[in-house]
Design an enzyme around this catalytic site. Structure first.
Site, short mmCIF file in Angstrom:
data_model
loop_
_atom_site.label_atom_id
_atom_site.label_comp_id
_atom_site.label_asym_id
_atom_site.label_seq_id
_atom_site.Cartn_x
_atom_site.Cartn_y
_atom_site.Cartn_z
N SER A 124 -53.75 -55.97 -86.98
CA SER A 124 -52.39 -55.51 -87.30
C SER A 124 -51.40 -56.54 -86.81
O SER A 124 -51.40 -56.91 -85.63
CB SER A 124 -52.10 -54.18 -86.59
OG SER A 124 -50.70 -53.98 -86.50
N HIS A 160 -54.14 -56.06 -91.50
CA HIS A 160 -53.57 -54.71 -91.55
C HIS A 160 -52.04 -54.83 -91.51
O HIS A 160 -51.48 -55.37 -90.56
CB HIS A 160 -54.10 -53.93 -90.35
CG HIS A 160 -53.69 -52.50 -90.28
ND1 HIS A 160 -54.37 -51.49 -90.93
CD2 HIS A 160 -52.67 -51.89 -89.61
CE1 HIS A 160 -53.80 -50.32 -90.65
NE2 HIS A 160 -52.76 -50.53 -89.86
N ASP A 173 -48.54 -52.92 -91.42
CA ASP A 173 -47.95 -51.64 -91.07
C ASP A 173 -46.55 -51.51 -91.63
O ASP A 173 -45.62 -52.19 -91.20
CB ASP A 173 -47.89 -51.50 -89.54
CG ASP A 173 -49.26 -51.25 -88.94
OD1 ASP A 173 -49.89 -50.25 -89.33
OD2 ASP A 173 -49.68 -52.04 -88.08
N MET A 230 -43.27 -49.19 -92.13
CA MET A 230 -42.62 -48.03 -91.50
C MET A 230 -41.22 -47.85 -92.08
O MET A 230 -40.48 -48.82 -92.21
CB MET A 230 -42.49 -48.27 -90.01
CG MET A 230 -43.80 -48.55 -89.33
SD MET A 230 -43.52 -48.78 -87.58
CE MET A 230 -45.19 -49.03 -87.04
N HIS A 282 -50.87 -50.03 -94.52
CA HIS A 282 -50.77 -48.71 -93.89
C HIS A 282 -49.33 -48.22 -94.04
O HIS A 282 -48.43 -48.72 -93.37
CB HIS A 282 -51.17 -48.86 -92.40
CG HIS A 282 -51.03 -47.62 -91.60
ND1 HIS A 282 -51.10 -47.63 -90.22
CD2 HIS A 282 -50.84 -46.32 -91.95
CE1 HIS A 282 -50.94 -46.39 -89.76
NE2 HIS A 282 -50.77 -45.58 -90.79
N MET A 342 -46.61 -45.89 -93.35
CA MET A 342 -46.06 -44.82 -92.51
C MET A 342 -44.70 -44.46 -93.09
O MET A 342 -43.65 -44.87 -92.60
CB MET A 342 -45.96 -45.32 -91.06
CG MET A 342 -47.32 -45.39 -90.39
SD MET A 342 -47.32 -46.36 -88.88
CE MET A 342 -47.69 -47.97 -89.56
N MET A 384 -55.85 -42.21 -86.88
CA MET A 384 -54.97 -42.81 -85.87
C MET A 384 -55.49 -42.43 -84.48
O MET A 384 -55.75 -41.27 -84.19
CB MET A 384 -53.53 -42.29 -86.02
CG MET A 384 -52.82 -42.71 -87.30
SD MET A 384 -52.81 -44.49 -87.59
CE MET A 384 -51.97 -45.11 -86.12
N PHE A 436 -45.64 -47.49 -83.14
CA PHE A 436 -45.50 -48.66 -82.27
C PHE A 436 -46.86 -49.23 -81.92
O PHE A 436 -47.83 -48.48 -81.75
CB PHE A 436 -44.76 -48.28 -80.98
CG PHE A 436 -43.38 -47.75 -81.24
CD1 PHE A 436 -42.29 -48.61 -81.36
CD2 PHE A 436 -43.17 -46.39 -81.42
CE1 PHE A 436 -41.03 -48.12 -81.65
CE2 PHE A 436 -41.91 -45.88 -81.71
CZ PHE A 436 -40.82 -46.76 -81.82
N GLY A 437 -46.89 -50.55 -81.77
CA GLY A 437 -48.10 -51.20 -81.28
C GLY A 437 -48.13 -51.10 -79.76
O GLY A 437 -47.17 -50.66 -79.12
N ASP A 479 -57.27 -46.86 -85.74
CA ASP A 479 -56.05 -47.66 -85.58
C ASP A 479 -55.26 -47.19 -84.36
O ASP A 479 -54.81 -46.05 -84.33
CB ASP A 479 -55.21 -47.52 -86.86
CG ASP A 479 -53.93 -48.34 -86.84
OD1 ASP A 479 -53.74 -49.15 -85.91
OD2 ASP A 479 -53.13 -48.17 -87.79
N GLY A 480 -55.10 -48.10 -83.40
CA GLY A 480 -54.26 -47.81 -82.24
C GLY A 480 -55.01 -48.00 -80.93
O GLY A 480 -56.00 -47.32 -80.68
N SER A 510 -52.18 -55.53 -80.66
CA SER A 510 -51.77 -56.29 -79.48
C SER A 510 -52.92 -56.95 -78.74
O SER A 510 -52.76 -58.05 -78.21
CB SER A 510 -50.92 -55.45 -78.55
OG SER A 510 -51.29 -54.12 -78.61
C1 DX5 Z 1 -49.23 -48.05 -85.06
C2 DX5 Z 1 -49.80 -48.96 -86.12
C3 DX5 Z 1 -50.94 -49.76 -85.62
C4 DX5 Z 1 -50.65 -50.53 -84.38
C5 DX5 Z 1 -51.84 -51.27 -83.88
O1 DX5 Z 1 -48.29 -47.24 -85.60
O2 DX5 Z 1 -50.25 -48.22 -87.23
O3 DX5 Z 1 -51.53 -50.50 -86.67
O4 DX5 Z 1 -49.58 -51.39 -84.52
O5 DX5 Z 1 -51.46 -51.98 -82.75
P1 DX5 Z 1 -52.22 -51.86 -81.36
O6 DX5 Z 1 -53.61 -52.40 -81.58
O7 DX5 Z 1 -51.39 -52.68 -80.46
O8 DX5 Z 1 -52.27 -50.41 -80.97
ZN ZN Z 2 -51.57 -49.22 -88.71
#
Ligand code: DX5
Ligand code: ZN
Length: 215
Positions: free
Chosen positions: A6, A31, A33, A35, A64, A66, A135, A141-142, A173-174, A196
């Protein structure tokens, strides 16, 4: 396991380099993301950015969404170059027809669930998805902590996919790193989104190959 990095926590001022970094890491896909600031309390990027990234790599784009209304932009994400389009079961989209729409465009339809949504909620859609995304943090948020209490849910979806002899992939994911990827794989996940942990890593290729070697 396959690895889908991601880029959410990467340097958005230099996304071309970020894509090259993901490629050099040996990851299987990337990936992305998206939002909308409504479905989740954060915003990121949309079709124009994805379309600018598309010529830079042949990596599969695992998008993805959101978004409260992902159904309104399926064509746009498809034209931008998405390969997998994940919509949330908790969104306002008509789920059946949106999954059908994604498939009719020749893309892989993914169905995603937030931590409070039970495994059984995806069962009615398993015949029309290529992927289920579970999830392991609250989306938005990452850099959050992996919720290991999601593992019974991963196990339940895996069991149902296998019971029905389907070829649906199961993605988590997460909060994924080498340790939590192992936990998720044991529960039946086959794709790990890594955000991250990868961007903070001193040796991204080593991290990716260590997760890829988990069976
Ligand atoms: C969260 C995202 C994820 C996230 C993954 O809302 O969908 O894809 O950024 O990041 P990490 O691995 O840092 O949790
Ligand atoms: Zn994601």
């Amino acid at each position: 396991m396959k690895v889908s990095p991601s880029i959410l926590n990467s340097d958005f001022s230099n996304l071309a380099e970020v894509i090259k970094f993901v490629e050099r890491s040996g990851a299987d896909m990337v990936h992305l993301d998206v939002m909308d600031g409504v479905f989740v309390p954060n915003m990121s990027f949309g079709p124009p950015v994805i379309s600018d990234l598309r010529p830079l790599t042949n990596l599969t784009f695992d998008v993805h969404l959101m978004m409260q209304h992902p159904d309104r932009l399926i064509d746009a994400f498809c034209e931008a170059g998405a390969d997998i389009i994940n919509i949330h079961l908790e969104s306002q989209a008509p789920i059946d027809s949106t999954l059908d729409h994604i498939r009719s465009l020749g893309k892989t339809a993914g169905l995603t669930i937030k931590p409070k949504t039970p495994a059984q909620a995806v069962f009615p859609y398993l015949d029309k998805v290529g992927l289920v995304l579970i999830m392991t943090v609250e989306p938005g948020f990452g850099g959050q902590r992996f919720m290991s209490d999601m593992m019974p849910k991963v196990e339940a979806v895996r069991k149902e996919i296998d019971r029905r002899n389907l070829t649906v992939e199961l993605e988590v994911d997460g909060g994924i790193n080498a340790d939590t990827a192992l936990i998720a794989a044991k529960s039946g996940a086959d794709i790990a989104v890594v955000g991250s942990a990868l961007f903070k890593s001193d040796d991204a290729p080593a991290l990716v190959s260590s997760i890829q070697s988990i069976t």
